[in-house]
Design a protein around this motif. Structure first.
Motif, PDB file in Angstrom:
ATOM      1  N   UNK A  47       0.827  -1.209   0.000  1.00 41.05           N
ATOM      2  CA  UNK A  47       0.000   0.000   0.000  1.00 41.05           C
ATOM      3  C   UNK A  47       0.862   1.259   0.000  1.00 41.05           C
ATOM      4  N   UNK A  48       1.906   1.257   0.799  1.00 41.41           N
ATOM      5  CA  UNK A  48       2.783   2.434   0.853  1.00 41.41           C
ATOM      6  C   UNK A  48       3.526   2.643  -0.468  1.00 41.41           C
ATOM      7  N   UNK A  49       3.854   1.563  -1.143  1.00 45.57           N
ATOM      8  CA  UNK A  49       4.482   1.670  -2.467  1.00 45.57           C
ATOM      9  C   UNK A  49       3.500   2.279  -3.458  1.00 45.57           C
ATOM     10  N   UNK A  50       2.267   1.823  -3.445  1.00 47.60           N
ATOM     11  CA  UNK A  50       1.245   2.395  -4.339  1.00 47.60           C
ATOM     12  C   UNK A  50       1.060   3.872  -4.036  1.00 47.60           C
ATOM     13  N   UNK A  51       0.964   4.206  -2.761  1.00 49.25           N
ATOM     14  CA  UNK A  51       0.757   5.604  -2.373  1.00 49.25           C
ATOM     15  C   UNK A  51       1.921   6.489  -2.834  1.00 49.25           C
ATOM     16  N   UNK A  52       3.137   5.982  -2.757  1.00 47.84           N
ATOM     17  CA  UNK A  52       4.310   6.759  -3.161  1.00 47.84           C
ATOM     18  C   UNK A  52       4.337   6.979  -4.685  1.00 47.84           C
ATOM     19  N   UNK A  53       3.964   5.964  -5.456  1.00 47.86           N
ATOM     20  CA  UNK A  53       4.098   6.032  -6.906  1.00 47.86           C
ATOM     21  C   UNK A  53       2.852   6.600  -7.589  1.00 47.86           C
TER      22      UNK A  53
END
Length: 183
Positions: free
Chosen positions: A58-64
């Motif tokens: 989720x944090x990867x999606x939010x960052x990208x």
């Protein structure tokens, strides 16, 4: 790279694969507790494995792609969707195919081929994996009142007729007998 510029992200993760799922569901059943990967004790077992991976994902999606809508199809759906929304600002929606499970179940109980599921109409109430069938019709005919008798008449030893779903069928029968409603 696949996330760059996405407006929608479809997420389906199963940490531990089906080997772990078998343990998640078998352990509670050993003690007479409903074992199912999406709710209850089994869901908690599964979420304990899923949480660290889901949070990182989720944090990867939010960052990208922070404005993407995340469509979660990972179990336990409710808990995964809740975690995603708690650890990020992502717009995350959890989905479930529970209505199709009820359609398939009725095909098994009525002795119909799965192709007849299109002719089974189920009216449900609830969210994600916590839904209950309120009405079931097959080709326009109300079949809800037959469920108890159909469970009793089912040949549990015939894998071709039960599609190998005996464990799920037993749990559905147990809940139906207890509540008078089909989960």
């Amino acid at each position: 790279e696949a996330l760059e510029g996405c407006d929608f992200v479809f997420s389906s993760i199963r940490v531990g694969g089906f080997d772990h799922l078998e343990h998640d569901e078998a352990i509670p059943l050993k003690y007479g507790v409903f074992g199912q990967e999406t709710t209850g004790v089994s869901g908690v077992f599964m979420m304990a494995r899923q949480a660290p991976v889901i949070e990182q994902h989720a944090k990867t999606i939010e960052r990208i792609c922070p404005d993407a809508i995340v469509i979660n199809y990972s179990n336990p759906s409710g808990m995964v969707t809740d975690l995603t929304r708690r650890v990020t600002k992502l717009n995350c929606i959890g989905l479930c195919d529970g209505v199709f499970g009820a359609k398939w179940l009725m095909c098994i109980l009525l002795g119909l081929p799965m192709s007849e599921a299109n002719n089974v109409h189920v009216h449900v109430a609830g969210v994600n994996h916590c839904t209950w069938a309120l009405a079931i019709r097959y080709r326009g005919e109300d079949v809800y009142g037959w469920i108890g008798e159909l469970f009793e008449r089912l040949d549990w030893s015939d894998e071709k007729k039960t599609w190998g779903w005996n464990k799920d069928l037993e749990q559905w029968r147990r809940l139906y007998n207890y509540y008078g409603l089909l989960p």
